[in-house]
Design a protein around this motif. Structure first.
Motif, PDB file in Angstrom:
ATOM      1  N   ALA A 187      -6.950  -1.717  -4.622  1.00 28.88           N
ATOM      2  CA  ALA A 187      -7.834  -2.375  -3.639  1.00 28.88           C
ATOM      3  C   ALA A 187      -6.980  -3.259  -2.732  1.00 28.88           C
ATOM      4  O   ALA A 187      -6.928  -4.468  -2.902  1.00 28.88           O
ATOM      5  CB  ALA A 187      -8.903  -3.182  -4.359  1.00 28.88           C
TER       6      ALA A 187
ATOM      7  N   ASP B  46     -11.686   1.240   1.863  1.00 22.67           N
ATOM      8  CA  ASP B  46     -10.428   0.529   1.700  1.00 22.67           C
ATOM      9  C   ASP B  46     -10.033   0.353   0.236  1.00 22.67           C
ATOM     10  O   ASP B  46      -9.303  -0.567  -0.100  1.00 22.67           O
ATOM     11  CB  ASP B  46     -10.496  -0.831   2.402  1.00 22.67           C
ATOM     12  CG  ASP B  46     -11.641  -1.685   1.884  1.00 22.67           C
ATOM     13  OD1 ASP B  46     -12.387  -1.217   1.010  1.00 22.67           O
ATOM     14  OD2 ASP B  46     -11.784  -2.829   2.361  1.00 22.67           O
ATOM     15  N   GLN B  47     -10.527   1.202  -0.646  1.00 21.75           N
ATOM     16  CA  GLN B  47     -10.047   1.186  -2.030  1.00 21.75           C
ATOM     17  C   GLN B  47      -9.968   2.619  -2.512  1.00 21.75           C
ATOM     18  O   GLN B  47     -10.680   3.486  -1.999  1.00 21.75           O
ATOM     19  CB  GLN B  47     -10.943   0.325  -2.921  1.00 21.75           C
ATOM     20  CG  GLN B  47     -12.377   0.809  -3.042  1.00 21.75           C
ATOM     21  CD  GLN B  47     -13.212  -0.045  -3.992  1.00 21.75           C
ATOM     22  OE1 GLN B  47     -13.576  -1.159  -3.661  1.00 21.75           O
ATOM     23  NE2 GLN B  47     -13.500   0.508  -5.179  1.00 21.75           N
TER      24      GLN B  47
ATOM     25  N   VAL C  58     -14.420  -5.692  -4.278  1.00 23.85           N
ATOM     26  CA  VAL C  58     -13.980  -4.442  -4.906  1.00 23.85           C
ATOM     27  C   VAL C  58     -15.181  -3.845  -5.625  1.00 23.85           C
ATOM     28  O   VAL C  58     -15.853  -4.548  -6.385  1.00 23.85           O
ATOM     29  CB  VAL C  58     -12.831  -4.681  -5.911  1.00 23.85           C
ATOM     30  CG1 VAL C  58     -12.350  -3.370  -6.507  1.00 23.85           C
ATOM     31  CG2 VAL C  58     -11.687  -5.442  -5.254  1.00 23.85           C
TER      32      VAL C  58
ATOM     33  N   THR D 101       0.827  -1.217   0.000  1.00 25.33           N
ATOM     34  CA  THR D 101       0.000   0.000   0.000  1.00 25.33           C
ATOM     35  C   THR D 101       0.857   1.261   0.000  1.00 25.33           C
ATOM     36  O   THR D 101       0.521   2.230  -0.673  1.00 25.33           O
ATOM     37  CB  THR D 101      -0.977   0.039   1.193  1.00 25.33           C
ATOM     38  OG1 THR D 101      -0.255  -0.098   2.406  1.00 25.33           O
ATOM     39  CG2 THR D 101      -2.005  -1.066   1.086  1.00 25.33           C
TER      40      THR D 101
END
Lengths: 720, 720
Positions: A577, A566-567, A588, A472
């Protein structure tokens, strides 16, 4: 005493007219296309923007064109009561509100109560955060900045007014199953503890345009130097020059990318409080050391915090311009005073900038109540401790950026605190809080409020977590490992060392794409990393899950809000994602249109919710139909030379991508020394794709030489 | 603009002289023996005490005698800056600070930063709590009430002032192991968001005397009706009269004590918001129902909250005296207006008091931001929403008490919120937070700030937890099971049903002792349940445990404070040391002198720390040497008759105990209708103990007939 002001500005054709009410108590003024200023009562002299060297990007705003105010002025209210300013905005039933500070757990802010207050983040979205930006974006297509450096209270659709047109019916909790502890409120209300305030309205029509206008008004987004987008590593705090060089050598040997080394407090002779002077034992020859790193194409960044040690030369000179209270027994400079800025600037220039330091990590300007100056501290400027706390991070960003501007060198660094007005400053916010999932929510939220955020990696409990965090951070504004306390290395978990190496190299490959994304931030105000909610065709999924009564856990049977947090998007075309430790699959939400797997080019879905199980090695990345992604080779050092470009095209659509290029280091791009190169893919009659690169005539190209188009296959995925 | 006021009052012999400074900006006035009032700037008209029907117990304060101010006036500072009042008290290095709101996790407050703000408790000691009383007690032997209904910020020894005489030396974090993130601060600073404030100083010399003066100034402690000290049970919210009666019958059959039944919202026709009128289906004959309970010697208490339903008769009449905002779509009365009080009082008298209701549970006056009126709400009195929030619980207590005073009937009930000035009101604070250990810390802290607290029992995850909770609630101001949502009964866990029965019966046995403890609260201001720190000869054990650096868990290597917060005193002689689910043994810190086991009379230790493992059946209770404990028989109903007394004496010392007695129900005791009976134990020459009871001549005895002394054996415990 209550003074109520209703704006009675006239909404004529496309614009509001400037109007006054009761002796100029409320003034409404058009600032630029789609930007209005409302001045209520007697605003403070100091606000979030007044102390910063920033100027609106007037031309770019004008280019965006005019926009309507979607809210009836009848529904706005401003009043001054008991020395405080009360503000009301209306809320429609299905309206959504974003922004209002760097929140870590929630994206949509409806139903929340906050006090926006600069602070380290303490695990709750209560307004205390590193960037308490009092700016909201409404799904109706407008936003507002409450431009005050006071702590602001805000009720986002909680209070129900007796005089409301939309009072819900009172229900009997005893017997009515429709009773709810939180009935519909049609208000968003602010309380500013000052006898007036300036409010800036930013219009859309889309939420992205609201954000763009906000960012452009604050000077546009920052354009970091190109090296800033590589891979950063911060070494343990007491490392000597030799230990740092050995670490750098280890990166080289293991072929891990490295573009910036960060030095932690131990580079200084005294820290907490600080001297800002080199420790002569650990770093006997700073200039030679920095030069050695430069020779290896590695920049040097140094940690500082604002508190000034009695052991520094700076001390006596700056003392008159410091607050009544100390932090860690160090002086707290009042950087709203030009004297303080000048004294510090001279010292920083001499000890860092002129020695070749590329930039700073500005720590602890967010404040943590347990050691910060209290709000009863007195500052020599006469500005209150509260006001100075709200903008301390902004002031430090501004001051240090000005030093680099003087050198015509771009900088890029880290900061613990920001506020409105800092989007043009090349700083990324980080903190000590360390929840990985919440870090991604912060990444998303940063895009609504004109700041940048990095989910920096420090340590992990497992190889899986390590890799997930590395994945990330490589899709964030700064890809960094911060090993200040733990001495971790990218290869600390040997079982995922290869995968970490690959994701770090992918980061390097993406630099042309990321650099262009930042150019769009700078010139158009489009956040390079941003919330799905700012994406056209994205339908978010905020769900209220009915609460279950429980005497000890949920006595009011409060509903639980479920939302996608969270995307996110990076640049024009990439949807990221991430997965988190413990997860093997995830859902997603794909916006409207077709989407393709970044790694394989396979079609994955179209405006739908998919479930993916990519394995540990991969972070799911999807590309919009027609997405063009320019990639470098997987370099490990960023040398001063041109790299060949792989230009990928995904999906079925013909498309055009404007690749940004400049020298990557100086501010000359502001004077026109820049190029937009057109990357174009056409679909020919036979269905074949054809790529073209168009470089504007007479323009210079800095960062790439040859190129090669690669048309990613768009076959549907094999059924697994 | 800053105006600094230094008090220059002269400290002459035992008293300070009234003095002024700069046009009366600071006035110091002696109020009573050991009580001083400092008035800074222009204090608000409304404060924590101004709206309440309370009067200082002047005689009792005078009897306590004069006291010195242990702090040099040079070290106090008051100033008005930017419309706010700044206050400074000094802090010595080993000084301890107690109080400052109903905290749940900490007893000693040094090093804390809080904003004292009426609210439900949210799991953190940040000042948001049910009783945000801005009163502190210093171990130097003085205390102060910052008497304002504003939200107050306080820094208890965190900020370090540049001009301090005690600035610690700046240390280098890089290399100095003595560096600490929180160096010594010699300040406690308050920020009051108003242009002035009244401060009341209460002197000792002991901390208990500080608390006594504070309580006596606020009208003395409350003296509940005797029935209030029995066992309470609140039935599920939708119970009908028949179901309640069946429950009562079940208590009788199982021989469980019961003195009060509490009805939850379902007694009303509409709740959340409220009608305050009976539901005619569930309770067709309220008067008959209440009478039936009365016949069984059981009082009836009813739940209400402040929010007024459109379905009540009250609605139209009270509407003009309510705030701009609704709560749960109900009106919010402005009880600082006598009109609102009168209208509500009439309705409450008609529907509850005159129907025989013994008192109230006043819910949701603490506020929970998500549904409360916001601070931008406007109240018709012109008092701000903030001020009204800070005293809403106090106002409701006061208003309801006045109704019962008119009837010459004492009441006793529950409330979710209180503040300074409520010690004489017969209300005990409770809440929805449910951590058992923290409940005990709250019980301890309530004694510093003039409020009462109950760790009420609702539900438990295990029989062990159930019994442990029952054990502690029976040593609190209200012994209550609140089954509103869960329908639990005292016998819900059959495996501990017998033990619960025994502890509930012990509660009943202790009523004469508890009632006397409350009389000492009423007449002398001594809290009936109180912190060990108020006990002479107790040495608390606040320890700072050195913090370990951890990049993600503790980046500043903050020290951890360890303190005793799980044992407390009840009445003169009992020390309670509860255990919590999961524990089989615990440490107990015994104050100076000898201590004895309550159950066996065995000697357990002397001014030392002991470790005890009492088994699940018992809650450890210890008695001071010479402790005299009057006990009733283990009754299950509190009938209108006299009970014989068992007078226990513990240890070796001759001693005297003043047993309080009155009619237990009316306010006649205030007019002198009361008796103090002397219970005396002498040690004769042969070492034998001899007990005497002395009833003052011509005085009435209400609550006991015959008596029997029991001299508890004081042999040392068998080695286990």
């Amino acid at each position: 005493m209550i003074r109520i002001f209703k704006i009675n500005f006239v909404c004529l054709s496309f614009i509001f007219f400037i109007s006054c009410f009761q002796g100029n108590a409320v003034e409404v003024e058009k600032v630029n296309a789609g930007i209005w200023k409302i001045s209520v009562g007697r605003p403070d002299k100091v606000n979030l923007l007044s102390e910063l060297n920033i100027a609106p990007r007037t031309e770019a705003i004008l280019e965006m064109g005019e926009a309507f105010m979607p809210v009836s002025v009848e529904d706005l209210e401003f009043k001054v009561v008991d020395g405080k300013t009360y503000i009301r905005f209306p809320l429609e039933k299905d309206e959504k509100i974003y922004g209002l500070g760097l929140n870590f757990k929630t994206v949509e802010q409806r139903g929340r109560v906050m006090r926006l207050h600069a602070d380290h983040y303490g695990g709750r979205d209560n307004g205390r955060t590193h960037a308490p930006v009092p700016f909201f974006v409404s799904s109706r297509g407008y936003g507002a900045l409450i431009n005050t450096a006071r702590y602001i209270d805000v009720w986002v659709g909680t209070g129900i007014r007796k005089d409301s047109r939309n009072v819900p019916i009172a229900r009997d909790r005893n017997t009515d199953p429709e009773w709810t502890s939180r009935p519909y409120s049609d208000n968003m209300e602010f309380l500013v503890p000052a006898e007036g305030v300036e409010i800036l309205l930013f219009l859309g029509p889309t939420m992205l345009e609201v954000v763009q206008r906000f960012n452009l008004y604050n000077g546009g987004g920052t354009l970091p130097p190109r090296w800033g987008l590589g891979f950063w590593h911060r070494t343990p705090t007491l490392f000597t020059d030799k230990l740092v060089m050995a670490e750098v050598e280890e990166f080289r040997k293991r072929k891990f990318p490295l573009t910036v080394i960060g030095l932690e407090p131990g580079w200084m002779s005294h820290a907490y409080p600080c001297t800002y002077e080199w420790d002569t034992v650990r770093f006997p020859d700073p200039v030679g050391f920095i030069k050695k790193l430069d020779d290896r194409h590695i920049k040097t960044n140094v940690w500082i915090n604002p508190y000034i040690s009695p052991a520094t030369k700076l001390y006596d000179e700056i003392k008159p311009y410091t607050s009544s209270h100390l932090v860690w027994c160090g002086l707290v400079p009042d950087y709203t005073l030009s004297e303080a800025r000048q004294i510090a600037t001279r010292h920083f220039e001499e000890n860092q900038v002129k020695k070749g330091i590329s930039g700073y990590k500005l720590d602890e300007n967010d404040g943590y109540d347990y050691w910060l100056w209290p709000d009863v501290a007195i500052f020599p400027s006469g500005n209150t401790a509260e006001q100075i706390r709200q903008i301390y991070g902004s002031l430090m960003q501004d001051m240090t950026v000005q030093m680099y501007r003087k050198q015509n060198k771009r900088t890029y660094g880290l900061v613990r605190s920001g506020n409105a007005g800092t989007s043009s400053f090349p700083y990324v916010i980080y903190n000590d809080y360390y929840d990985h999932r919440d870090f991604i929510t912060a990444l998303i939220n940063s895009s609504f409020i004109g700041v940048l955020w990095t989910p920096e990696v420090r340590a992990s409990k497992s190889a899986e977590e390590w890799l997930r965090r590395m994945q990330t951070v490589c899709f964030s504004p700064i890809a960094m490992l911060d090993a200040w306390a733990d001495g971790t290395k990218p290869w600390s978990f040997p079982e995922v060392s290869q995968q970490v190496n690959e994701i770090a190299k992918l980061r390097m490959r993406l630099i042309p794409y990321l650099y262009t994304a930042f150019a769009n931030y700078a010139f158009k105000g489009i956040p390079p990393v941003r919330a799905m909610n700012l994406e056209q065709g994205y339908k978010d999924e905020v769900k209220m899950e009915k609460g279950k009564l429980d005497a000890t856990e949920n006595p009011y049977a409060m509903a639980l809000r479920k939302e996608i947090k969270d995307q996110f998007m990076v640049g024009n075309s990439l949807l990221i994602a991430p997965l988190f430790a413990g997860e093997t699959e995830r859902r997603v939400v794909l916006p409207k249109g077709k989407w393709y797997d970044f790694y394989t080019g396979e079609f994955v879905g179209e405006g739908e919710i998919i479930t993916v199980a990519p394995g540990l090695d991969k972070i799911p990345v999807y590309v919009k139909d027609g997405g063009i992604i320019p990639l470098w080779p997987g370099i490990t050092q960023l040398e001063n030379r041109r790299y060949p470009l792989e230009i990928r095209h995904y999906g079925e659509k013909a498309s055009v991508y404007d690749l940004y290029d400049d020298d990557g280091e100086t501010y000359d791009y502001e004077k026109g020394e820049r190029t937009w190169i057109t990357l174009k893919v056409d679909i020919e009659n036979n269905g074949k794709k054809k790529g073209t690169v168009i470089i504007p005539k007479n323009s210079e190209v800095w960062s790439f030489s040859d190129y090669k188009f690669r048309f990613m296959s768009s076959v549907p995925p094999k059924s697994s």
